[in-house]
Design a protein around this motif. Structure first.
Motif, PDB file in Angstrom:
ATOM      1  N   PRO A 127       0.832  -1.119  -0.189  1.00 33.04           N
ATOM      2  CA  PRO A 127       0.052   0.003  -0.418  1.00 33.04           C
ATOM      3  C   PRO A 127       0.886   1.545   0.143  1.00 33.04           C
ATOM      4  O   PRO A 127       1.495   1.564   0.656  1.00 33.04           O
ATOM      5  CB  PRO A 127      -1.040  -0.278   1.206  1.00 33.04           C
ATOM      6  N   ALA A 128       0.278   2.382  -0.893  1.00 36.07           N
ATOM      7  CA  ALA A 128       0.788   3.870  -0.991  1.00 36.07           C
ATOM      8  C   ALA A 128       0.358   4.618   0.426  1.00 36.07           C
ATOM      9  O   ALA A 128      -0.614   5.095   0.383  1.00 36.07           O
ATOM     10  CB  ALA A 128       0.437   4.491  -1.769  1.00 36.07           C
ATOM     11  N   ILE A 129       1.642   4.312   1.542  1.00 40.03           N
ATOM     12  CA  ILE A 129       0.913   5.212   2.972  1.00 40.03           C
ATOM     13  C   ILE A 129       2.477   6.007   3.281  1.00 40.03           C
ATOM     14  O   ILE A 129       2.932   5.882   3.616  1.00 40.03           O
ATOM     15  CB  ILE A 129       1.065   4.545   3.647  1.00 40.03           C
ATOM     16  N   SER A 337       5.833   0.083   8.067  1.00 39.12           N
ATOM     17  CA  SER A 337       7.356   0.834   8.161  1.00 39.12           C
ATOM     18  C   SER A 337       8.544   0.723   8.101  1.00 39.12           C
ATOM     19  O   SER A 337       9.002   1.363   8.721  1.00 39.12           O
ATOM     20  CB  SER A 337       7.027   1.253   9.730  1.00 39.12           C
ATOM     21  N   GLN A 338       8.778  -0.396   7.582  1.00 37.97           N
ATOM     22  CA  GLN A 338      10.018  -0.880   8.149  1.00 37.97           C
ATOM     23  C   GLN A 338      10.545  -0.918   5.777  1.00 37.97           C
ATOM     24  O   GLN A 338      11.527  -1.528   5.774  1.00 37.97           O
ATOM     25  CB  GLN A 338       9.818  -2.396   8.240  1.00 37.97           C
ATOM     26  N   GLY A 339       9.513  -0.859   5.601  1.00 38.44           N
ATOM     27  CA  GLY A 339       9.589  -0.831   3.914  1.00 38.44           C
ATOM     28  C   GLY A 339       9.932  -1.970   3.913  1.00 38.44           C
ATOM     29  O   GLY A 339      10.713  -2.302   2.447  1.00 38.44           O
ATOM     30  N   ARG A 340       9.938  -3.338   3.812  1.00 43.96           N
ATOM     31  CA  ARG A 340      10.138  -5.216   3.181  1.00 43.96           C
ATOM     32  C   ARG A 340       9.386  -5.443   3.742  1.00 43.96           C
ATOM     33  O   ARG A 340       8.260  -5.472   4.571  1.00 43.96           O
ATOM     34  CB  ARG A 340      11.551  -4.868   3.577  1.00 43.96           C
ATOM     35  N   TYR A 341       9.762  -6.957   3.560  1.00 46.73           N
ATOM     36  CA  TYR A 341       8.864  -7.922   4.145  1.00 46.73           C
ATOM     37  C   TYR A 341       9.545  -8.596   5.099  1.00 46.73           C
ATOM     38  O   TYR A 341      10.930  -8.519   5.076  1.00 46.73           O
ATOM     39  CB  TYR A 341       8.469  -8.771   2.393  1.00 46.73           C
ATOM     40  N   ARG A 342       8.554  -9.286   5.897  1.00 44.28           N
ATOM     41  CA  ARG A 342       9.116  -9.780   7.469  1.00 44.28           C
ATOM     42  C   ARG A 342       8.445 -11.272   7.172  1.00 44.28           C
ATOM     43  O   ARG A 342       7.310 -11.164   6.672  1.00 44.28           O
ATOM     44  CB  ARG A 342       8.983  -9.045   8.273  1.00 44.28           C
ATOM     45  N   GLU A 343       9.440 -11.966   7.378  1.00 40.17           N
ATOM     46  CA  GLU A 343       8.521 -13.518   7.903  1.00 40.17           C
ATOM     47  C   GLU A 343       7.772 -13.714   8.166  1.00 40.17           C
ATOM     48  O   GLU A 343       7.157 -13.167   9.878  1.00 40.17           O
ATOM     49  CB  GLU A 343       9.812 -14.348   8.377  1.00 40.17           C
ATOM     50  N   VAL A 386       1.559  -7.876  13.879  1.00 42.92           N
ATOM     51  CA  VAL A 386       1.867  -6.631  13.372  1.00 42.92           C
ATOM     52  C   VAL A 386       1.840  -6.213  11.704  1.00 42.92           C
ATOM     53  O   VAL A 386       1.450  -4.842  11.235  1.00 42.92           O
ATOM     54  CB  VAL A 386       3.407  -7.209  12.892  1.00 42.92           C
ATOM     55  N   ALA A 387       1.245  -7.342  10.801  1.00 40.01           N
ATOM     56  CA  ALA A 387       1.413  -7.181   8.811  1.00 40.01           C
ATOM     57  C   ALA A 387      -0.251  -6.051   9.022  1.00 40.01           C
ATOM     58  O   ALA A 387      -0.242  -5.625   7.964  1.00 40.01           O
ATOM     59  CB  ALA A 387       1.042  -7.928   8.534  1.00 40.01           C
ATOM     60  N   ILE A 388      -1.053  -6.566   9.999  1.00 37.48           N
ATOM     61  CA  ILE A 388      -2.528  -6.344  10.115  1.00 37.48           C
ATOM     62  C   ILE A 388      -2.887  -5.345  10.073  1.00 37.48           C
ATOM     63  O   ILE A 388      -3.593  -3.613   9.350  1.00 37.48           O
ATOM     64  CB  ILE A 388      -3.294  -8.056  10.842  1.00 37.48           C
ATOM     65  N   LEU A 389      -1.984  -4.119  11.395  1.00 31.46           N
ATOM     66  CA  LEU A 389      -2.399  -3.291  11.948  1.00 31.46           C
ATOM     67  C   LEU A 389      -1.537  -2.165  10.585  1.00 31.46           C
ATOM     68  O   LEU A 389      -1.860  -0.690  10.247  1.00 31.46           O
ATOM     69  CB  LEU A 389      -1.960  -3.070  12.985  1.00 31.46           C
TER      70      LEU A 389
END
Length: 416
Positions: A127-129, A337-343, A386-389
């Motif tokens: 998403p563009a946030i 917030s991190q601009g990357r993918y997390r497991e 984390v991902a949902i919020l």
């Protein structure tokens, strides 16, 4: 535990697997030596036992001096057999120790280390946030996460999920259990304290031992995943049939020491000491394991679609695999917030490695016992919050609730 027959037939294959993991292949030579030592010890013992049996027959037919000589030899032989048995016991203990030191054989994993994964696909668009808030800022504003009191009560990396945060986790895990049951999984709430043999059998007491909490007074361990009690559930058993995979789904609290991770992800609930998780676990025939691995990955992606977050699937490189895994796929969600993918999820094909350690077998078409294969896969966990919020945050500070989760939050479509 790897198959000794395979080791004897193709030790270079095992050595190559070790090198692909970035580990020494000295353990392979040590295992070969231990295997040879045990076989020599067993051979010497069997020769002595055969002589002992023959002497018994000869004594019954002998008389006079011959009988006296045979009886004297029997006494000597008894001591030799006892000593030979002790050497066999020692050699078997050495062999088991050497076997436990060798990780599973890698199967088709990409070469390299932690950063050498292969991206298989990306699903959805990040998403563009503008100036995204992180999950902790959002969670605190919503009254959903309380890290400060978690640290006060239990120490760093502990937290409270409060209000909508608690409901969000309960809804997420219930949704995961619901999906698994719809696909034929047997729901389980397993024990989270296990004996050493259960932890060792699943491969968590080798290089991962520093991650595990141990209660010394009772010599039991807190599990870091319900994979452990689900794998040990059928330990020492022969499963009937297994023409189709036998699947369980466990809901448990999980505990990890996070040793060596100081300074990493200290903010929020990404890397914590306690969390809840719904875990899929499958027993199947070895020839079915690769296909079952793909099925577990598919169910993980089905669940990720329900929380409506962008994610990617990666094929984890050999040097980043755990002890038991022959191959592993991770699903990583976008974290704005991190601009990357997390497991968020992992699914591992452990082939026959865990089942051989735990003694889990099945009967083939001819009725002969064979070692089963085991696989595991995450279906939901606390980290998903984390991902949902973050992905569903709105400019006014509210958070949109994915449609699949709305029934678990009183029908609300917005938090805040």
């Amino acid at each position: 535990m790897i198959d000794l027959r395979l080791l004897r037939e193709d030790p270079d294959l095992v050595r190559a697997s070790q090198r692909a993991r970035g580990e020494s292949d000295d353990v392979v030579d040590a295992l070969l030596a231990a295997d040879e030592e045990r076989r020599a010890a067993v051979g010497a013992y069997e020769v002595l036992r055969a002589e002992q049996n023959q002497l018994g027959k000869r004594i019954s037919k002998s008389t006079g001096d011959e009988r006296a000589a045979l009886l004297a030899r029997t006494k000597e032989l008894s001591a030799e057999v006892k000593a030979a048995q002790a050497r066999v016991d020692e050699a078997e203990a050495g062999l088991r120790k050497a076997q436990m030191a060798v990780p599973n054989l890698i199967e088709n994993a990409p070469p390299g280390g932690e950063d050498d994964y292969v991206v298989l696909r990306e699903v959805g668009t990040p998403p563009a946030i503008d100036n995204p808030r992180d999950h902790l800022e959002l969670g605190e504003a919503l009254g959903a996460i309380d890290m400060e009191r978690g640290a006060k009560v239990s120490g760093s990396r502990f937290y409270y999920l409060t209000g909508v945060g608690a409901l969000l986790q309960l809804g997420l895990l219930q949704l995961a259990m619901q999906q698994a049951v719809e696909h034929g999984f047997i729901p389980m709430i397993p024990p989270v304290l296990v004996k050493p043999e259960s932890m060792e059998g699943t491969g968590f007491l080798g290089s991962h031992a520093s991650e595990v909490y141990r209660l010394e007074a009772d010599d039991v361990f807190l599990v870091g995943t319900s994979e452990v009690p689900l794998a040990a559930y059928h330990s020492g058993e022969i499963l009937d049939g297994l023409e189709e995979p036998r699947r369980y789904v466990g809901w448990s609290s999980c505990f990890r020491r996070e040793a060596g991770s100081y300074g990493k992800d200290v903010r929020g609930i990404i890397r914590v000491h306690q969390f809840d998780k719904v875990e899929m676990f499958s027993y199947c025939r070895p020839e079915e394991a690769a296909a079952e691995h793909e099925r577990l990955l598919g169910w993980e992606e089905e669940m990720l679609a329900k929380i409506e977050v962008p994610y990617r699937v990666i094929d984890v490189a050999g040097g980043d695999l755990g002890t038991s895994a022959a191959r592993k796929f991770d699903c990583e969600a976008w974290v704005p917030s991190q601009g990357r993918y997390r497991e968020l999820t992992s699914t591992s094909n452990c082939t026959t490695f865990q089942a051989r350690r735990l003694g889990v077998r099945y009967r083939d078409a001819e009725g002969r016992p064979q070692v089963a294969a085991t696989l595991n896969g995450t279906l939901a966990t606390t980290r998903w919050i984390v991902a949902i919020l973050e992905n569903h945050q709105q400019p006014d500070g509210t958070v949109r609730v994915p449609k699949a989760l709305q029934p678990f939050l009183g029908g609300r479509d917005l938090l805040g």
